[in-house]
Design an enzyme around this catalytic site. Sequence first.
Site, PDB file in Angstrom:
ATOM      1  N   ASP A 127       0.881  -1.164   0.000  1.00  0.00           N
ATOM      2  CA  ASP A 127       0.000   0.000   0.000  1.00  0.00           C
ATOM      3  C   ASP A 127       0.918   1.214   0.000  1.00  0.00           C
ATOM      4  OD1 ASP A 127      -1.628   2.183   0.695  1.00  0.00           O
ATOM      5  OD2 ASP A 127      -2.944   0.968   1.941  1.00  0.00           O
ATOM      6  N   CYS A 130       1.443   3.082   3.320  1.00  0.00           N
ATOM      7  CA  CYS A 130       1.888   2.308   4.482  1.00  0.00           C
ATOM      8  C   CYS A 130       3.334   2.652   4.819  1.00  0.00           C
ATOM      9  CB  CYS A 130       1.725   0.817   4.165  1.00  0.00           C
ATOM     10  SG  CYS A 130       2.837  -0.310   4.997  1.00  0.00           S
ATOM     11  N   CYS A 133       5.791  -0.135   4.209  1.00  0.00           N
ATOM     12  CA  CYS A 133       5.909  -0.358   2.761  1.00  0.00           C
ATOM     13  C   CYS A 133       6.871   0.659   2.163  1.00  0.00           C
ATOM     14  CB  CYS A 133       4.546  -0.230   2.081  1.00  0.00           C
ATOM     15  SG  CYS A 133       3.327  -1.453   2.599  1.00  0.00           S
ATOM     16  N   ARG A 157      -5.257  -0.792   1.848  1.00  0.00           N
ATOM     17  CA  ARG A 157      -5.828  -1.261   3.120  1.00  0.00           C
ATOM     18  C   ARG A 157      -7.189  -0.664   3.429  1.00  0.00           C
ATOM     19  NH1 ARG A 157      -1.345   0.857   6.844  1.00  0.00           N
ATOM     20  NH2 ARG A 157      -1.513   2.504   5.272  1.00  0.00           N
TER      21      ARG A 157
END
Length: 241
Positions: A127, A130, A133, A157
């Site tokens: 994502d 994120c 991430c 998400r």
Amino acid sequence: MKFWIKAFALFVSLSTIAPSSLAESEGKDYEAVKQNIENILRFEVLAIGDAPVPGLVQVSTNRGFFYTSVDGKFLISGKIFNVEEGMRDETEKSLAKLRLDGITDFNQSVIEFKAPDEKFVVNVFTDISCGYCRKLHREIEEYNANGITVRYLAFPRGGLSSKSYKDMVSVWCAKDQHDAMTTAKSGGSVAESSCANSVAQQYAFGQQVGVTGTPNIILPDGSMVPGYQPAHALLNTLKNI
């Protein structure tokens, strides 16, 4: 007792099914089970078959992986462990196969950061909003330098109505996907774009195979590493599977 059902989470009572509506060939026609799940629970059944425990059926749905009684009366959410095989996680074994089979559907639509000297390939549900991430992506050159090719799959998400979903569509539809991914994960804005894409399908697939957050790394054997791992740790994991 050969198998142990652990992490029993939920029983859902379904309508009673007459024995005559079940299998005539040793209980292996699960149409009645499928109909109950789809008609009563409104889950889409993607695959159905024998579970490792006699008397149970395993069912892959668009809402996750479950077991049912052979008459379709009860739905079980949890894991099955094989005691005699060192507590082997039979549920994870089934999910690993589903992940590997399903990922092939997205071979042409992942965003791949390829290692020059490729030794391993991992698929990462990501994502762009994120934090971990973004941390993983900041180190993408280190992963590649260690021979690890990273293939991104989308997992917004917040769901399909979220800003993250719309932004990820723009990344997947960008002329230069690599640049768009790096820009987005650096907190920059990506020009809005639309095209035929599989972001929604990738998100749905992630839900089906047990992804609940990001980053989520699918290893070459189909097993899953939830969360961020630095390149050296992931390399060690890959060497030992």
